[in-house]
Scaffold this active site. Sequence first.
Site, PDB file in Angstrom:
ATOM      1  N   PRO A 184      -7.869-109.813  93.337  1.00  8.25           N
ATOM      2  CG  PRO A 184     -10.058-110.589  93.205  1.00  8.25           C
ATOM      3  CD  PRO A 184      -8.761-110.820  93.919  1.00  8.25           C
ATOM      4  CG  ASP A 213      -1.597-110.037  93.081  1.00  7.99           C
ATOM      5  OD1 ASP A 213      -2.374-110.162  94.041  1.00  7.99           O
ATOM      6  OD2 ASP A 213      -1.136-111.017  92.446  1.00  7.99           O
ATOM      7  CB  CYS A 329     -10.147-115.851 102.844  1.00 11.62           C
ATOM      8  SG  CYS A 329      -9.213-116.336 101.407  1.00 11.62           S
TER       9      CYS A 329
HETATM   10  C1  LIG Z   1      -6.078-113.497  99.009  1.00 11.25           C
HETATM   11  S1  LIG Z   1      -5.613-112.962  97.454  1.00 11.25           S
HETATM   12  C2  LIG Z   1      -5.763-111.229  97.658  1.00 11.25           C
HETATM   13  C3  LIG Z   1      -7.159-110.731  97.580  1.00 11.25           C
HETATM   14  C4  LIG Z   1      -7.227-109.223  97.481  1.00 11.25           C
HETATM   15  N1  LIG Z   1      -6.568-108.588  98.590  1.00 11.25           N
HETATM   16  C5  LIG Z   1      -8.649-108.721  97.397  1.00 11.25           C
HETATM   17  O1  LIG Z   1      -9.199-108.263  98.375  1.00 11.25           O
HETATM   18  O2  LIG Z   1      -9.225-108.762  96.310  1.00 11.25           O
HETATM   19  C6  LIG Z   1      -3.898-113.178  97.476  1.00 11.25           C
HETATM   20  C7  LIG Z   1      -3.169-112.582  96.299  1.00 11.25           C
HETATM   21  O3  LIG Z   1      -1.772-112.713  96.571  1.00 11.25           O
HETATM   22  C8  LIG Z   1      -1.101-112.782  95.340  1.00 11.25           C
HETATM   23  N2  LIG Z   1       0.258-113.280  95.619  1.00 11.25           N
HETATM   24  C9  LIG Z   1       0.700-114.537  95.745  1.00 11.25           C
HETATM   25  N3  LIG Z   1       2.002-114.562  96.048  1.00 11.25           N
HETATM   26  C10 LIG Z   1       2.393-113.271  96.120  1.00 11.25           C
HETATM   27  C11 LIG Z   1       3.637-112.637  96.369  1.00 11.25           C
HETATM   28  N4  LIG Z   1       4.723-113.331  96.625  1.00 11.25           N
HETATM   29  N5  LIG Z   1       3.685-111.298  96.336  1.00 11.25           N
HETATM   30  C12 LIG Z   1       2.582-110.573  96.063  1.00 11.25           C
HETATM   31  N6  LIG Z   1       1.384-111.122  95.806  1.00 11.25           N
HETATM   32  C13 LIG Z   1       1.289-112.451  95.837  1.00 11.25           C
HETATM   33  C14 LIG Z   1      -1.968-113.694  94.524  1.00 11.25           C
HETATM   34  O4  LIG Z   1      -1.727-113.485  93.144  1.00 11.25           O
HETATM   35  C15 LIG Z   1      -3.366-113.279  94.969  1.00 11.25           C
HETATM   36  O5  LIG Z   1      -3.905-112.361  94.057  1.00 11.25           O
END
Ligand SMILES: C[S@@+](CC[C@H](N)C(=O)[O-])C[C@H]1O[C@@H](n2cnc3c(N)ncnc32)[C@H](O)[C@@H]1O
Length: 759
Positions: A184, A213, A329
């Site tokens: 997010p 994302d 995380c």
């Molecule tokens: C750990 S969260 C990221 C949190 C974000 N960096 C923050 O600080 O708010 C991981 C994110 O990776 C996205 N995601 C999952 N698979 C992905 C892909 N193949 N390519 C890009 N984003 C991806 C998910 O939708 C999710 O929002």
Amino acid sequence: MGRRGRRHRGTSNRNQIEKSREDVQKPLKSDASNFQKPIWSNLDFEDYYKEQRIVKAQEWDLFMEILRKPLPAAFRVNSNGQFCDDLRLKLENDFMKSLQAEAVESGELEAIKPLPWYPNNLAWHSNFSRKEIRKNQTLERFHEFLKLETEVGNMTRQESVSMVPPLFLDVHPDHFILDMCAAPGSKTFQLLEIIHESSEPGSLPKGMVVANDVDYKRSNLFIHQTKRTCTTNLMVTNNEGQHFPNCNTKGTLSKEASEINHHTSNHLLFDRVLCDVPCSGDGTLRKAPDIWRRWNSGSGNGLHSLQVVLAMRGLSLLKVGGRMIYSTCSMNPIEDEAVVAEILRRCGCSVELVDVSDRLPELIRRPGLKKWKVHDRGGWYRSYKEVPKSQRDGVLKSMFPSGKSDKDSTGGGNIYEEITSLSSDESAEEVCDLPLERCMRILPHDQNTGGFFIAVLHKVSPLPEFQEKINQRRNFSTRKTINSYEAVSDTVVTKPEEGVEGVVLEVAVSEKENTSEEGIVELAKKLDDMGGKREVPLIQGKWKGLYPVVFLRDETVIKGIKSFYGIKDELFPLYGHLVTRNSDISSHGNVKRIYYVSKAVKDILELNFAVGKPLKISSVGLQMFEKQSSKECEANCCSFRITSEGLPVILPYMTKQILYATMADFKNLLQHKSIKFLDFIHPQIGEKAEELALGSCVMVLVDDTQLGSEPVKVNSSTIAIGCWKGKASLTVMVTTLACHQLIQRLSDRRSKELENAEN
Ligand SMILES: C[S@@+](CC[C@H](N)C(=O)[O-])C[C@H]1O[C@@H](n2cnc3c(N)ncnc32)[C@H](O)[C@@H]1O
């Protein structure tokens, strides 16, 4: 191994990845029928981490005890906010003291305290959880303060460990940064703040952030919040990170366009990449206790290969000399050290793990592990040799400390391929010979936080050629990209042009903003002058709420804005920097919203057009103007008002439609929202207001000595609000909440001044 078998394994692995991804991302249903009380324990979790030895035996009880406690709230003061210093002082001098009694009562030493490792006392930790803050009456004033300042964008609530990665990225204001998995967006906001920090008010940083994302719904939530950052240096994309496009010009650009693309050679490359990958998230157990129920070792295993390919793509998009952070995380070595070890093996000498042990010394962290094991339904394995063939779909060589992936890293094999003969010493517990101790693991009981893992990588030279080829092969198999995207979102696909392999979509907007298809097609004809490429909706023949970004080239509109607000092109160029979306155009062909993009974003946008729009852009730039129709508007009136978020950027370049007012009239207007010219406290300000042209204008707060010596030079502390000049009165054009917040900040400033004067 025959093709069939391999394909089968690939599919099954893919399913597992999808399943793990869903498990991680799926929000729990909140309706009462699905509500399950958190269980706060999971024996598999305990067995797993005891076996992995992520903490010493004597620390175990404390580790588990802290994991079961709610997470204390943490928040950041946004360093670019106009009231940054005021808010920091309020926390230091007011709340830190006034909340102290409350803290002592609940057995804590301090109620709130700055995080010692975060620069300039801008990040804070509260010993009360978010729930406690909401429930406790004494804390109400603090809660209201947090709520209001967060709402207007002066503060951000963010888990403290999540603030760490951007600090190790060593970001400069001229950097091009890719945040690969951004939603997010809490880290994206931090990155934007850093690139804006050293720029003068109104002058835009040379750098920019691409926040990508794959999940467009999560991105949309984030886009909604970007308004408050007032940045023109952000582009939000919805590509799969592992297929993030090269935007390779292959020498097809004109000389002018190549010069634009100078900093990126013939690829779009980045100075910094943040690869904060999807993970099993057990570091967030304190915040999301439902994970206790769902946790199993399969989640981490299932995400491992996606994490590897995301990190590899990030490294290939990184400039030589650039830095990438890999973070999760999760506390699980399969998602952490095993991924880092695998990418280091694949990259050979071209990528180094950076030793940052001398940075942020006050942040307590532990070195990365060199030994770990792999677990699945079949039990524990110390090396790949021990994995029965039947389990090799889910347990990969790259998950083990030795990796044993020489064959994979030549690009000839793939990570799902089987090894049938391994030497006998491979059954012993493996130790990784890479400097994984340079990775950082933050454990919850170290400083009362969540768990986190960070690795800092430096690209020393181009990646081995075969790795680049693998990446290029992945990128673009365009159809595949589109299909996999379709699975998670509604997408408008641009009809591929001759000679251009599949190009994809653009901007997401809310359903209610939907405009008729005919209107859009009509408008697309009018506005899309980028090489005459017209967007054609393909999916289900509908626009489905997603619209293309188009450059605004309408001379009449641009000239009208320039002359009405007195903006000089040489100081603040509008032409080529204004974009709109098809959704922002009415069925009559009138533009409703206009966004401003910085030079850096403009360059990438143009590059994206030039190479066939592989970037799926869902938001770009800063909304600066909004159509405002009013019966009072005359022929010379500009029908575009300046938005609140656009005002700080454009104000230093405006020479017309500015009204200077001292505190009494400024506050009076904020309180009453609309004031008749005759009712101004200082009659001369009322007279000046009457002299303005009908329509959008700005009221700038000045002190008594400045009144009458206009124009007053705008600086970072200038306070201004957007207004509307009608026939008999002046009206503010900001929300009641924003008025309320501004009154509060001005009162606090005034009290401080009086206090200082007394001392
Ligand atoms: C750990 S969260 C990221 C949190 C974000 N960096 C923050 O600080 O708010 C991981 C994110 O990776 C996205 N995601 C999952 N698979 C992905 C892909 N193949 N390519 C890009 N984003 C991806 C998910 O939708 C999710 O929002």
